[in-house]
Design an enzyme around this catalytic site. Structure first.
Site, PDB file in Angstrom:
ATOM      1  N   ASP A  82       0.807  -1.216   0.000  1.00  0.00           N
ATOM      2  CA  ASP A  82       0.000   0.000   0.000  1.00  0.00           C
ATOM      3  C   ASP A  82       0.839   1.264   0.000  1.00  0.00           C
ATOM      4  O   ASP A  82       2.059   1.226   0.123  1.00  0.00           O
ATOM      5  CB  ASP A  82      -0.952   0.005   1.210  1.00  0.00           C
ATOM      6  CG  ASP A  82      -0.274  -0.482   2.490  1.00  0.00           C
ATOM      7  OD1 ASP A  82       0.950  -0.341   2.622  1.00  0.00           O
ATOM      8  OD2 ASP A  82      -0.983  -1.017   3.369  1.00  0.00           O
ATOM      9  N   ASN A 105      -8.105  -2.985  14.020  1.00  0.00           N
ATOM     10  CA  ASN A 105      -9.484  -3.306  13.631  1.00  0.00           C
ATOM     11  C   ASN A 105      -9.540  -4.503  12.681  1.00  0.00           C
ATOM     12  O   ASN A 105     -10.568  -4.770  12.068  1.00  0.00           O
ATOM     13  CB  ASN A 105     -10.163  -2.089  13.001  1.00  0.00           C
ATOM     14  CG  ASN A 105      -9.472  -1.623  11.731  1.00  0.00           C
ATOM     15  OD1 ASN A 105      -8.482  -2.203  11.281  1.00  0.00           O
ATOM     16  ND2 ASN A 105      -9.994  -0.553  11.136  1.00  0.00           N
ATOM     17  N   HIS A 110      -7.569  -4.882   9.947  1.00  0.00           N
ATOM     18  CA  HIS A 110      -7.206  -4.625   8.555  1.00  0.00           C
ATOM     19  C   HIS A 110      -5.863  -5.254   8.206  1.00  0.00           C
ATOM     20  O   HIS A 110      -4.976  -5.399   9.051  1.00  0.00           O
ATOM     21  CB  HIS A 110      -7.226  -3.128   8.222  1.00  0.00           C
ATOM     22  CG  HIS A 110      -6.103  -2.311   8.783  1.00  0.00           C
ATOM     23  ND1 HIS A 110      -6.304  -1.302   9.702  1.00  0.00           N
ATOM     24  CD2 HIS A 110      -4.774  -2.324   8.543  1.00  0.00           C
ATOM     25  CE1 HIS A 110      -5.148  -0.743  10.000  1.00  0.00           C
ATOM     26  NE2 HIS A 110      -4.202  -1.347   9.318  1.00  0.00           N
ATOM     27  N   GLU A 142      -9.796  -2.024   5.060  1.00  0.00           N
ATOM     28  CA  GLU A 142     -10.514  -1.736   6.297  1.00  0.00           C
ATOM     29  C   GLU A 142     -11.777  -2.601   6.411  1.00  0.00           C
ATOM     30  O   GLU A 142     -12.249  -3.163   5.418  1.00  0.00           O
ATOM     31  CB  GLU A 142     -10.918  -0.256   6.320  1.00  0.00           C
ATOM     32  CG  GLU A 142      -9.762   0.727   6.217  1.00  0.00           C
ATOM     33  CD  GLU A 142      -9.024   0.917   7.546  1.00  0.00           C
ATOM     34  OE1 GLU A 142      -9.165   0.058   8.436  1.00  0.00           O
ATOM     35  OE2 GLU A 142      -8.305   1.914   7.679  1.00  0.00           O
TER      36      GLU A 142
END
Length: 247
Positions: free
Chosen positions: A67, A136, A138, A143
């Site tokens: 990313d 979370n 990810h 996400e």
């Protein structure tokens, strides 16, 4: 899934570097999927140490990164291209023309994603994909969402991700709100996956990702369906997972 529960971050990093190093030794022209963030820094440091000791040769390796922040150039000290250079690429004999990171400054987001997907297809398949795990759930910047995104896409970062990343910036307003990331489909196409986690703060999400239901609301849970996953973590991060597995 293979699980290595190490004493601390340093031991976790050595174990992960050993797995990555073995991949390069066994296949010198490996395609490595690489990750950024605090989790892999120790792994990269150990790989550099082994390279300097003459144990590893990265000259034939190709890398594709997961990313990049949208809006940051590779020269920006918070970009992931910059991160990879200072934490790894600048210190080993990898050919930088064979290292790929999404273009954070692309004016056309869809075109940038299409072009990065083409790079992954051209250079791949990825032999070993390194992953961290967000608070979370990810992986990359995938996400929690209603669906699993298949390929590289531009994502709006969750508030929890912005909160977690603001420590790297002067102030919260400087944290980019969007990023380009490989999709879940891209990640799952890797032949092998190595995921590293450390710290007590990751204990709940590790247990949820690997013992809970497979759902796009916990993106890492999809890894339960991959045929070759190795999880390396310290005792704190794996504490609740190990409790679940022992029940």
């Amino acid at each position: 899934m293979k699980i290595y529960c190490e004493k601390d971050y340093e031991a976790m990093s050595r174990r992960a570097a050993g797995i990555l190093g073995a991949q390069v030794i066994l296949k010198p022209d490996s395609v490595l999927g690489l990750a950024t963030g605090s989790s892999p820094v120790g792994t990269y440091q150990e790989l550099i140490r082994r390279y300097e000791a003459g144990e590893l040769d990265f000259s034939k390796v190709t890398s594709v990164n997961l990313d990049e922040y949208k809006g940051l150039s590779g020269e920006n000290d918070q970009s992931y291209r910059y991160f990879m250079n200072i934490h790894f690429f600048d210190h080993v004999n990898i050919d930088k023309s064979r290292t790929f990171v999404p273009d954070g400054l692309a004016k056309d987001s869809q075109k940038a994603c299409t072009e990065y997907n083409a790079i992954i297809r051209r250079e791949g398949p990825v032999d070993l994909q390194l992953l961290g795990l967000g608070n979370n759930g990810h992986i990359g910047f995938n996400e929690p969402a209603p669906i699993f995104e298949k390929e590289t896409h531009c994502v709006d970062l969750a508030a929890s991700t912005i909160e977690a990343n603001k420590r790297f910036f002067e102030k919260e307003e400087d944290v980019p709100r969007q990023a380009y990331t490989m999709g879940i489909g891209n990640i799952m196409q890797a032949k092998k996956i190595l995921i590293i986690v450390s710290g007590e703060g990751k204990a709940d999400i590790v247990a949820q990702a690997f013992c809970g239901p497979v759902t796009p609301e916990v993106p890492a849970s999809i890894l339960q369906f991959h045929s070759d996953v190795t999880l390396v973590g310290d005792e704190a991060a794996l504490s609740k997972l190990m409790e679940r597995l022992e029940q």
